[in-house]
Scaffold this active site. Structure first.
Site, PDB file in Angstrom:
ATOM      1  N   GLY A  15       0.918  -1.249   0.066  1.00  0.00           N
ATOM      2  CA  GLY A  15       0.090   0.079  -0.065  1.00  0.00           C
ATOM      3  C   GLY A  15       0.880   1.195  -0.021  1.00  0.00           C
ATOM      4  N   ARG A  76       0.918  -5.369  -5.173  1.00  0.00           N
ATOM      5  CA  ARG A  76       1.200  -6.591  -4.298  1.00  0.00           C
ATOM      6  C   ARG A  76       1.434  -7.509  -5.094  1.00  0.00           C
ATOM      7  NH1 ARG A  76      -2.752  -3.511  -0.816  1.00  0.00           N
ATOM      8  NH2 ARG A  76      -1.596  -2.735   0.914  1.00  0.00           N
ATOM      9  N   ASP A 107       5.320  -4.615   6.095  1.00  0.00           N
ATOM     10  CA  ASP A 107       5.874  -5.765   6.504  1.00  0.00           C
ATOM     11  C   ASP A 107       5.743  -6.954   5.534  1.00  0.00           C
ATOM     12  OD1 ASP A 107       3.073  -5.999   6.671  1.00  0.00           O
ATOM     13  OD2 ASP A 107       3.059  -7.065   8.627  1.00  0.00           O
ATOM     14  N   THR A 129       4.058   2.768   5.689  1.00  0.00           N
ATOM     15  CA  THR A 129       2.830   2.510   5.969  1.00  0.00           C
ATOM     16  C   THR A 129       2.015   3.442   6.802  1.00  0.00           C
ATOM     17  OG1 THR A 129       1.310   0.914   6.769  1.00  0.00           O
ATOM     18  CG2 THR A 129       3.418   0.562   7.512  1.00  0.00           C
ATOM     19  N   ASP A 131      -0.027   2.500   8.596  1.00  0.00           N
ATOM     20  CA  ASP A 131      -0.636   1.698   9.863  1.00  0.00           C
ATOM     21  C   ASP A 131       0.367   1.993  11.023  1.00  0.00           C
ATOM     22  OD1 ASP A 131      -2.514   1.016   7.821  1.00  0.00           O
ATOM     23  OD2 ASP A 131      -1.566  -0.905   7.585  1.00  0.00           O
ATOM     24  N   ASP A 133       2.642  -0.092  11.852  1.00  0.00           N
ATOM     25  CA  ASP A 133       2.567  -1.131  12.755  1.00  0.00           C
ATOM     26  C   ASP A 133       4.100  -2.188  12.342  1.00  0.00           C
ATOM     27  OD1 ASP A 133       2.530  -1.806   9.786  1.00  0.00           O
ATOM     28  OD2 ASP A 133       0.728  -2.997  10.090  1.00  0.00           O
ATOM     29  N   ARG A 175      -5.197  -1.474   9.145  1.00  0.00           N
ATOM     30  CA  ARG A 175      -5.188  -3.032   8.936  1.00  0.00           C
ATOM     31  C   ARG A 175      -5.538  -3.602  10.100  1.00  0.00           C
ATOM     32  NH1 ARG A 175      -3.650  -5.965   4.445  1.00  0.00           N
ATOM     33  NH2 ARG A 175      -2.443  -4.146   3.822  1.00  0.00           N
TER      34      ARG A 175
HETATM   35  O1  F6P Z   1      -1.658  -1.038   4.838  1.00  0.00           O
HETATM   36  C1  F6P Z   1      -1.872   0.136   4.412  1.00  0.00           C
HETATM   37  C2  F6P Z   1      -3.578   0.082   4.105  1.00  0.00           C
HETATM   38  O2  F6P Z   1      -3.856   1.197   3.804  1.00  0.00           O
HETATM   39  C3  F6P Z   1      -4.415  -0.642   5.238  1.00  0.00           C
HETATM   40  O3  F6P Z   1      -4.492   0.249   6.316  1.00  0.00           O
HETATM   41  C4  F6P Z   1      -5.613  -1.032   4.746  1.00  0.00           C
HETATM   42  O4  F6P Z   1      -6.217  -2.084   5.361  1.00  0.00           O
HETATM   43  C5  F6P Z   1      -4.821  -1.740   3.495  1.00  0.00           C
HETATM   44  O5  F6P Z   1      -3.833  -0.730   3.204  1.00  0.00           O
HETATM   45  C6  F6P Z   1      -5.840  -1.466   2.233  1.00  0.00           C
HETATM   46  O6  F6P Z   1      -5.301  -2.101   1.205  1.00  0.00           O
HETATM   47  P1  F6P Z   1      -5.883  -1.878  -0.612  1.00  0.00           P
HETATM   48  O7  F6P Z   1      -5.153  -0.485  -0.766  1.00  0.00           O
HETATM   49  O8  F6P Z   1      -5.154  -2.975  -0.990  1.00  0.00           O
HETATM   50  O9  F6P Z   1      -7.255  -1.738  -0.414  1.00  0.00           O
END
Ligand code: F6P
Length: 327
Positions: A15, A76, A107, A129, A131, A133, A175
């Site tokens: 992300g 990803r 991660d 990120t 997050d 985390d 997340r």
């Molecule tokens: O890890 C960053 C994040 O924005 C999280 O907060 C969220 O759960 C996820 O990515 C969303 O992912 P995507 O962009 O694949 O919808």
């Protein structure tokens, strides 16, 4: 001092987070400063598998320090999960003469680096990120901007909630972690904040807090829900059933991932980018750059991935005091 690497690649993966561009810029400019060639790999590990690269110079990363998103694109990659994909990625590195890779992400990105290093490539990760985390570091690039974006949105919601004397439920990203929700909840003076690190007791954590706020004379209520703690829509329904209120639910979603990076994110990204290049130049591998107590240090990626990052208990204690009910 002789550099351990002559040419490196930089990529962004997972992300996106505001400040990734500033990190790319810093990696490129730190590499040039140390006489190391730097190539940009586009679309994360997919780009490494497919040989999707771009030559980078000091000029090509000009005017991006202030831009959200990532000029290198991100992805990803499913293919990179297989050993075959990892071998292809390593083959691209060899073909391009890349002795080291700096990967900017979370991660999942770091797990990718561990696999790449098994193929003989030196690797360093930069935590980015929203997050926050990643365990070994106090800070991940993007968190500050995302928090400020969420705070600004919630302040706007508060205006209209106040006028209509309503309850607002706001779901924020994060997340499986509640760092963003907790921080945003503190900054907005929320009535209640739900985070995945604390088991949810709906009556105690939501109903009682709204009742208490009502008794204190409040006529509008702000409930912040970390996405990992549950669905804002379900929490809204529960509030309606238990209290007869008619909450409005807002899912902030990807709004939190965009926008001009804050000064903090630009500076952290720049410092981390610089230290990542230094680590590779010094012959280090399998490291992640971490902010610890105001300093940049590097940490073993495998160790970092094993550690668990809990919620900031001191911040949570303050939150409980501010929302009026302690444990
Ligand atoms: O890890 C960053 C994040 O924005 C999280 O907060 C969220 O759960 C996820 O990515 C969303 O992912 P995507 O962009 O694949 O919808």
């Amino acid at each position: 001092m002789e550099n351990a690497v002559k040419r490196i690649g930089v990529l962004t993966s997972g992300g996106d987070a505001p400040g990734m561009n500033a990190a790319v810029r810093a990696v490129v400019r730190a590499a040039i400063y140390r006489n190391i060639d730097c190539i940009g790999i586009r679309r994360g590990y997919s780009g490494l598998i497919n040989g999707d690269f771009v030559k980078l110079s000091a000029d090509s990363v000009a005017h991006i320090i202030n831009r959200g998103g990532t000029m290198l694109y991100t992805a990803r990659s499913e293919d990179f999960r297989s050993v075959e994909g990892q071998k292809k990625a390593a083959a691209t590195c060899k073909l391009l003469g890349l002795e080291g890779i700096v990967a900017i992400g979370g991660d999942g990105t770091f797990r990718g680096l561990v696999e790449l290093s098994k193929q003989g490539i030196s690797v360093v990760g930069i935590p980015a990120t929203i997050d926050n985390d990643i365990t070994c570091t106090d800070y991940t690039i993007g968190f500050d901007t995302a928090a400020n974006t969420a705070v600004e949105a919630i302040d706007r919601l508060r205006d209209t909630m106040q006028s209509h004397e309503r309850c607002s439920v706001v779901e924020v990203m994060g997340r499986n972690a509640g760092h963003l929700a907790l921080y945003v909840g503190l900054a907005t003076g929320a009535t209640a904040v739900l985070v995945p690190e604390k088991p949810l007791d709906f009556d105690h954590d939501v109903v009682a807090r709204i009742r208490q706020a009502r008794l204190a004379g409040k006529t509008h209520f702000m409930i912040i829900v970390a996405e990992g703690a549950g669905s804002g829509i379900e929490i809204g329904k529960g509030i309606h059933e238990e209290l007869g209120l008619d909450p409005r639910v807002t899912i902030l979603g990807h709004i939190q991932r965009g926008g001009t990076p804050s000064a903090r994110d630009r500076v952290m990204a720049t410092r981390m980018g610089y230290h990542a290049v230094c680590a590779l130049a010094e012959g280090k591998t399998n490291r992640v750059i971490c902010a610890q107590h105001g300093k940049m240090v590097d940490y073993d990626i495998n160790e970092a991935l094993k550690m668990k990052k809990g919620i900031n208990e001191q911040q949570y204690e303050v939150l409980l005091a501010m929302t009026g009910i302690d444990e």
